[in-house]
Design a protein around this motif. Structure first.
Motif, PDB file in Angstrom:
ATOM      1  N   ASP A 443     -13.963 -15.213  39.893  1.00 46.11           N
ATOM      2  CA  ASP A 443     -13.428 -14.429  41.088  1.00 46.11           C
ATOM      3  C   ASP A 443     -14.426 -13.221  41.367  1.00 46.11           C
ATOM      4  O   ASP A 443     -15.124 -12.826  40.272  1.00 46.11           O
ATOM      5  N   PRO A 445     -13.486  -9.806  41.257  1.00 40.14           N
ATOM      6  CA  PRO A 445     -13.432  -8.620  40.274  1.00 40.14           C
ATOM      7  C   PRO A 445     -14.166  -8.770  39.071  1.00 40.14           C
ATOM      8  O   PRO A 445     -14.698  -7.921  38.252  1.00 40.14           O
ATOM      9  N   GLU A 530     -13.014 -14.835  48.829  1.00 41.57           N
ATOM     10  CA  GLU A 530     -12.514 -13.808  48.330  1.00 41.57           C
ATOM     11  C   GLU A 530     -13.399 -12.593  48.385  1.00 41.57           C
ATOM     12  O   GLU A 530     -14.501 -12.478  47.806  1.00 41.57           O
ATOM     13  N   MET A 532     -14.123  -8.845  48.404  1.00 37.60           N
ATOM     14  CA  MET A 532     -13.851  -7.482  47.635  1.00 37.60           C
ATOM     15  C   MET A 532     -15.033  -6.417  47.929  1.00 37.60           C
ATOM     16  O   MET A 532     -16.365  -6.570  47.522  1.00 37.60           O
ATOM     17  N   SER A 548     -11.182  -6.795  34.385  1.00 37.67           N
ATOM     18  CA  SER A 548     -11.100  -7.536  35.666  1.00 37.67           C
ATOM     19  C   SER A 548      -9.662  -7.423  36.482  1.00 37.67           C
ATOM     20  O   SER A 548      -9.408  -7.475  37.536  1.00 37.67           O
ATOM     21  N   GLY A 552      -8.800  -6.177  40.116  1.00 35.50           N
ATOM     22  CA  GLY A 552      -8.197  -7.320  40.800  1.00 35.50           C
ATOM     23  C   GLY A 552      -6.964  -6.597  41.538  1.00 35.50           C
ATOM     24  O   GLY A 552      -6.646  -6.720  42.623  1.00 35.50           O
ATOM     25  N   ARG A 556      -6.296  -5.886  45.551  1.00 35.94           N
ATOM     26  CA  ARG A 556      -5.390  -6.491  46.596  1.00 35.94           C
ATOM     27  C   ARG A 556      -4.621  -5.323  47.145  1.00 35.94           C
ATOM     28  O   ARG A 556      -4.131  -5.759  48.243  1.00 35.94           O
ATOM     29  N   THR A 562      -6.808 -12.952  47.924  1.00 34.21           N
ATOM     30  CA  THR A 562      -7.563 -13.764  46.802  1.00 34.21           C
ATOM     31  C   THR A 562      -7.909 -15.170  47.257  1.00 34.21           C
ATOM     32  O   THR A 562      -7.787 -15.354  48.325  1.00 34.21           O
TER      33      THR A 562
END
Length: 586
Positions: A443, A445, A530, A532, A548, A552, A556, A562
């Motif tokens: 992901d 993060p 996703e 970020m 992480s 995360g 969020r 996500t």
């Protein structure tokens, strides 16, 4: 199922709007433009009217641009063409095509002109066409079939799918495998020179060409040729799922693999270690590159060919299926003159397509763009692309160190694999360069902690990173056969599907299957993202070596969706199904 009388289409009256009076003759009928037909039928959105009317109203390129941008559908464009020409429009997916009519015209003619004979009526052949004004196609069909032609208009995607169905190469492949079995003794007589010495009409050459051509036509991303104990298995990866094709006899294995090695400039004498190569083929007037890899197995060498369609490099960022909030965040990041953007995800998740599309958006004549890749997948004009060659000492780190002395503005790194490459990339982004690269994490993060684990100082990671995009590919629902799906509030709650209990349940869809999607219910793919952006608070967590999970949670709270939440949004939009999101996102 009955079919319409197509001769009546030739007598379709033109709307009175287009009847004009000539000073020297009785009332005449002027052929309407596509723009006028779209306006008359209320298809053209009012906000696009000025741009069309400002140019040449008879120029259909502007209408084509509206189709490519999704303002009007391909079917609406085809119906407007039919109305303009006074011809019938036919839905090929539901039409009972006469195979006797199909057999009258060679497949090569159909594919070259994008046409398909669909029936015979009154001693004349009915011809489905994309462009009814293509007189060369009509002449070729008249000569091949020995009949007069009744043209009708069909939607381009439907017509290409029908050509694929009725001119598939399965039967020819079957005949070729039989021929090659009979000649197997000659094929296996010598490993050296066997593929070099045969001409373009040899069964081995035709077999390989047909395999590749069919894969491209089926929009496959990979071709797997796998030796077994008793046969040679062929599989295509279509929309992310492997589909088994017709198996070939074991006796032709050596000839097929040798031919592929020769085409890919791979050493045919070396069978004990993996090798990589590249080849190019011509298909439908386009040049298609294939990346080839061999792998020794117990039953022989497995060959995997990745199909690299260069049309992906000309896509717009809007075509990447980014939600509006994600698009705005990503656009703000790549529009900056410096910083680092990372795209993460497993192999085959579309990372290269996203990066090349981004390059296409930022590359300008006044900007120096240099890439370092292993291998160079897509070749782009106006961009300096460097192929990594470890045997010659040209690694990611050494190449990156050198290109920073070549005055780059934008640098694309194929992958960050080690500390040295990461360190140089981070420093480049901090000294005024925009750096794009990929990293293997689950992901967004996790990318921060991954770089820290590589030995990069946390304060450098936080300062350099600007945006991280995690990505997966999900299959897109077939628009022709998808149906509403019934989910209860309890089921959606168990799936952690975000919805407001005080409002009606969201409308969701499920796959059914039809001829258009080969009974799978899905046609094409879309990306799940996703996105970020690295804010000051996230940067502070990075400096503090936070996990992480902590990063995360903060991301969020700042509005990041996500992967699963992005997938749910696209399921609500009717683009994909709940089951497909659960398949690709943990």
């Amino acid at each position: 199922m009955s079919y319409p009388n197509f001769t009546s289409g030739l007598e379709t009256p033109v709307p009175s709007l287009f009847r004009v009076r000539n000073n020297t003759s009785p009332e005449e009928v002027r052929v309407p433009t596509l723009t006028e037909i779209l306006i008359l039928h209320g298809i053209l959105p009012i906000e696009h009217l000025d741009s069309l009317m400002a140019g040449d109203p008879a120029d259909e390129s502007a209408v084509r641009a509206l189709v490519e941008s999704g303002v009007i559908s391909e079917a609406q464009f085809a119906k407007a063409r039919a109305a303009q020409a006074g011809l019938a429009f036919v839905e090929l997916l539901d039409y009972p095509v006469d195979r006797l009519a199909v057999a009258l015209v060679p497949a090569s003619v159909c594919q070259r002109h994008e046409i398909l004979p669909i029936t015979i009526e009154g001693g004349r052949i009915v011809l489905a066409m994309v462009d009814p004004g293509n007189v060369f196609a009509i002449d070729d069909v008249r000569a091949a079939a020995g009949m007069q032609v009744i043209p009708v208009v069909a939607e381009r995607s439907d017509l290409l799918a029908a050509i694929g169905r009725f001119h598939r190469v399965d039967d020819e492949l079957s005949n070729l495998t039989t021929t090659m079995q009979e000649e197997s003794a000659a094929v296996e007589a010598s490993t050296f020179g066997v593929a070099d010495s045969i001409d373009d009409d040899a069964p081995i050459v035709r077999f390989v060409n047909l395999l590749v051509s069919q894969a491209i036509q089926d929009k496959a991303s990979d071709i797997h040729i796998e030796p077994g104990e008793h046969e040679l298995r062929v599989r295509y990866r279509i929309d992310g799922v492997l589909h088994e094709m017709r198996a070939a006899p074991k006796s032709i294995q050596n000839g097929v693999i040798s031919r592929l090695k020769i085409m890919s400039d791979i050493d045919i004498a070396e069978r004990r270690k993996p090798q990589d190569g590249r080849m190019s083929v011509s298909h439908g007037g386009r040049k298609i590159d294939l990346r080839v890899a061999t792998l020794p197995t117990v039953w022989g060498e497995k060959v995997v060919m990745r199909i690299l369609d260069n049309s992906n490099t000309t896509m717009s960022l809007r075509s990447l299926s980014l939600l509006e909030r994600n698009f705005q965040a990503y656009q703000a990041s790549y529009s900056k003159p410096y910083g680092m953007i990372l795209v993460t995800g497993p192999t085959g998740s579309g990372k290269s397509t996203t990066l090349y599309t981004t390059l296409n958006a930022v590359a300008k004549p006044e900007i120096n763009v240099i890439t370092v890749e292993d291998p160079v997948e897509y070749r782009m004009a106006g961009i300096n692309q460097v192929q990594v060659n470890p045997k010659a000492g040209l690694t990611f780190a050494s190449a990156l160190r050198s290109i920073l002395r070549s005055d780059p503005d934008v640098v694309l790194l194929g992958e960050i694999r080690d500390h040295e490459t990461a360190q140089i990339a981070i420093e480049a982004s901090l000294t005024g360069h925009l750096v794009l690269s990929t990293l293997h994490t689950n992901d967004a993060p996790s990318a921060i902690t991954r770089l820290t684990e590589m030995g990069i100082e946390p304060f450098l990671v936080g300062s350099a990173l600007d945006c991280i995009v995690a990505q997966r590919l999900a299959r897109r629902l077939c628009d022709r056969c998808k149906q509403p799906a019934a989910y209860s509030a309890e089921q959606l709650s168990q799936l952690k599907f975000g919805f407001d209990p005080s409002l009606p349940l969201p409308a969701l869809w499920q796959p059914i299957g039809c001829q258009s999607c080969s009974k799978t219910g899905y046609r094409g793919r879309l990306a799940i993202h996703e996105v970020m952006t690295v804010s000051e608070d996230i940067e502070r967590l990075a400096v503090a070596r936070a996990s992480s999970a902590e990063i995360g949670r903060l991301a969020r709270s700042e509005g990041m969706l996500t992967l699963r939440e992005d997938g749910w949004e696209k399921a609500k939009m009717g683009l994909t199904s709940v089951e497909e999101i659960l398949r690709v996102v943990a």
